[in-house]
Design a protein around this motif. Structure first.
Motif, short mmCIF file in Angstrom:
data_model
loop_
_atom_site.label_atom_id
_atom_site.label_comp_id
_atom_site.label_asym_id
_atom_site.label_seq_id
_atom_site.Cartn_x
_atom_site.Cartn_y
_atom_site.Cartn_z
N GLY A 1 41.51 26.34 39.04
CA GLY A 1 42.01 27.33 40.05
C GLY A 1 41.60 28.75 39.76
O GLY A 1 41.38 29.43 40.80
N ALA A 2 42.03 28.99 38.61
CA ALA A 2 41.77 30.52 38.46
C ALA A 2 40.34 30.85 38.53
O ALA A 2 40.06 32.02 39.11
CB ALA A 2 42.48 30.84 37.07
N VAL A 3 39.49 30.10 38.16
CA VAL A 3 37.95 30.13 38.15
C VAL A 3 37.64 30.45 39.81
O VAL A 3 36.80 31.31 40.13
CB VAL A 3 37.35 29.25 37.51
CG1 VAL A 3 35.71 29.26 37.92
CG2 VAL A 3 37.23 29.13 35.99
N LEU A 4 38.19 29.55 40.55
CA LEU A 4 37.79 29.82 41.86
C LEU A 4 38.30 31.32 42.47
O LEU A 4 37.65 31.73 43.28
CB LEU A 4 38.49 28.78 42.80
CG LEU A 4 37.87 27.27 42.36
CD1 LEU A 4 38.54 26.16 43.16
CD2 LEU A 4 36.30 27.22 42.59
N ASP A 5 39.48 31.50 42.00
CA ASP A 5 39.96 33.02 42.40
C ASP A 5 38.93 34.00 42.07
O ASP A 5 38.85 35.09 42.21
CB ASP A 5 41.50 33.13 41.94
CG ASP A 5 42.36 32.23 42.58
OD1 ASP A 5 42.12 31.65 43.75
OD2 ASP A 5 43.41 32.17 42.04
N HIS A 6 38.18 33.90 40.69
CA HIS A 6 37.39 34.84 40.17
C HIS A 6 36.08 34.68 40.84
O HIS A 6 35.35 35.94 40.57
CB HIS A 6 37.29 34.45 38.72
CG HIS A 6 38.39 34.43 37.80
ND1 HIS A 6 39.35 35.65 37.93
CD2 HIS A 6 38.73 33.63 36.59
CE1 HIS A 6 40.16 35.09 36.87
NE2 HIS A 6 39.78 34.43 36.21
N ALA A 7 35.71 33.84 41.51
CA ALA A 7 34.30 33.70 42.03
C ALA A 7 33.92 35.15 42.89
O ALA A 7 32.81 35.31 42.75
CB ALA A 7 34.31 32.48 42.95
N PRO A 8 34.90 35.61 43.68
CA PRO A 8 34.34 36.86 44.53
C PRO A 8 33.93 37.79 43.49
O PRO A 8 32.85 38.67 43.87
CB PRO A 8 35.53 37.14 45.52
CG PRO A 8 36.32 35.94 45.56
CD PRO A 8 36.09 35.17 44.34
N VAL A 9 34.57 38.05 42.51
CA VAL A 9 34.30 39.20 41.33
C VAL A 9 33.08 38.93 40.95
O VAL A 9 32.08 39.75 40.50
CB VAL A 9 35.42 39.39 40.56
CG1 VAL A 9 35.11 40.39 39.66
CG2 VAL A 9 36.72 39.84 41.40
N MET A 10 33.01 37.49 40.48
CA MET A 10 31.71 37.17 39.76
C MET A 10 30.46 37.28 40.74
O MET A 10 29.28 37.95 39.91
CB MET A 10 31.74 35.59 39.52
CG MET A 10 32.83 35.29 38.32
SD MET A 10 32.60 33.40 37.99
CE MET A 10 33.99 33.14 36.76
N GLU A 11 30.77 36.99 41.98
CA GLU A 11 29.55 37.22 42.80
C GLU A 11 29.09 38.56 42.95
O GLU A 11 27.99 38.93 43.02
CB GLU A 11 29.89 36.49 44.23
CG GLU A 11 29.91 35.14 43.99
CD GLU A 11 30.71 34.50 45.52
OE1 GLU A 11 31.07 35.45 46.31
OE2 GLU A 11 30.83 33.20 45.57
#
Length: 430
Positions: free
Chosen positions: A97-107
């Motif tokens: 769940g936290a990883v999905l929240d991180h996705a925009p920053v990763m992108e």
């Protein structure tokens, strides 16, 4: 262990073919590393016993020079209870769940990295992947840092990651002064800047997010800090470095493979276009049906190029492996590189074939595929790594077609991670 002799032109290339020839066939075989005897295990069931079933009977081995300059107080603590504590502390920031929240920053970090390249100008792929992975790790796990501070930290973390990736594991190469001095300098440069940042955060803990905030607020029962300021800094360096070096190595191999196999690249691009915005997950058997092509591609990269390619454990008590019993203090080794190329598990094991994962579904009990380790000390950031790899791959190959210099031969360097020795590629716009 069988490296080739060193030449004046550069570091020796590890003879993987010789390692396979010498060790394949024996479930357990005695070898010598730098004059110290050890038992090399090639049977996946016995590796499962070492890592999972009898994991409490094994501690960290001492034959390889992997991360001794990093923290030993948190996730790398010898004490199992301490390790479990810091694993629980990190988990909220690394779960799915936290990883999905991180996705925009990763992108954003991934696309900014790709956008900095220029058509026709060769790039050092490993250095660029270190820079991208450093930016992602700092932005997601240690958020709340001022922009100018974060920029400086990313630059220094990328340098540290590159030195750590190429750190020799054993033999005279591991003791050479120049590489050791470069690594020590890179470590000191990053740690000093992170320590200065940490001092500011202690006085204003509300300005800190992510795992760093968890470390700062972690306290023992009497209310005193569980770790000293220096230990928190070391733990932060360890987490950030670990999150950077493995991703950079795997992404370097992924981009190399795509340049060598245009048909595979075409299938990955089609799959990414078809699944835009979806969560790739992991190939561990969760969910319904086989994994998509991009995930199968990454799984195959990790099979043939596992970043943590060799591991050593030390028996804490008398242990039994197969029909043999070994005394406490015995060094026990195994290699994910060999396990991942077992012809009994993977037909035509040296062939790059993403579609083999249509029928092979790794499980927690199957240690013939352990790119992230297994058991109580397996990688706590596995879900984070899968998403990061997917996002980095998407950002790069949708923007660029990367080509290798004509006639180039990329050697495999068997250092702290399994990485391409030198990988220069030329970007061309899609």
């Amino acid at each position: 262990m069988p490296p080739t002799p060193r030449s004046a032109s550069g570091p020796a290339e590890f003879r993987f073919s010789r390692m396979e020839r010498l060790l394949r066939g024996d479930a357990v075989r005695t070898v010598t590393v730098d004059g110290t005897p050890a038992e090399f295990v090639t049977d996946a069931d016995l590796v499962h016993r070492i890592l999972v079933r009898d994991g409490k009977h094994y501690g960290k081995g001492e034959l390889f020079q992997k991360a001794r300059i990093l923290s030993k107080a948190g996730l790398l603590a010898e004490d199992d209870a301490l390790h479990r504590h810091y694993r629980r502390l990190a988990h909220p920031y690394l779960r799915t769940g936290a990883v999905l929240d991180h996705a925009p920053v990763m992108e954003k970090v991934a696309r900014d990295t790709a956008a900095s390249w220029r058509p026709g100008r060769p790039v050092d792929v490993q250095a660029e992947m270190c820079r991208a992975a450093s930016g992602i790790a700092l932005s997601t796990l240690f958020g709340g840092l001022p922009g100018e501070v974060s920029t400086v930290l990313v630059e220094h973390l990328a340098v540290l990651a590159r030195e750590m990736i190429g750190k020799p594991l054993h033999g005279r190469a591991a003791l050479r002064r120049r590489p050791a001095q470069r690594l020590a300098k890179a470590f000191a440069g990053f740690r000093s800047r992170l320590a200065a940042c940490l001092t500011d955060r202690i006085d204003a803990p509300d300005s800190t997010a992510g795992y760093l905030a968890a470390l700062l607020s972690d306290a023992e029962r009497n209310g005193t800090p569980a770790l000293s300021t220096g230990q928190i800094c070391d733990e932060a360096v360890m987490m950030l470095t670990a999150a950077t070096v493995t991703t950079a190595s795997v992404m370097s191999w992924a981009l190399y493979v795509l340049a060598r196999h245009p048909l595979i690249e075409e299938q990955v691009l089609k799959d990414l276009a078809r699944t835009a915005g979806s969560h790739a997950g992991t190939p561990s058997g969760h969910g319904h049906g086989p994994p998509g092509y991009t995930l199968r591609f990454l799984a195959e990269v990790l099979r043939l190029h596992p970043p943590v390619w060799i591991t050593c454990r030390k028996a804490l008590s008398d242990v039994t492996l197969g029909e043999r019993t070994f005394p406490a203090g015995t060094h026990v080794m195994f290699s994910s590189y060999l396990l991942h190329r077992d012809p009994g598990r993977y037909p035509d094991p040296h062939r790059f074939d993403p579609d083999r994962w249509l029928t092979i579904r790794p499980t927690a009990h199957d240690t013939s595929y352990i790119p992230f380790g297994a058991g109580a000390r397996g990688c706590v950031g596995e879900a984070f790594a899968w998403k990061e790899l997917e996002i980095l791959l998407t950002a790069v190959i949708q923007e660029w077609r990367l080509t290798l210099p004509p006639g180039s031969r990329i050697r495999t360097a068997a250092d702290t991670t399994l990485h391409p020795q030198r990988l220069l590629m030329t970007p061309r716009p899609r």
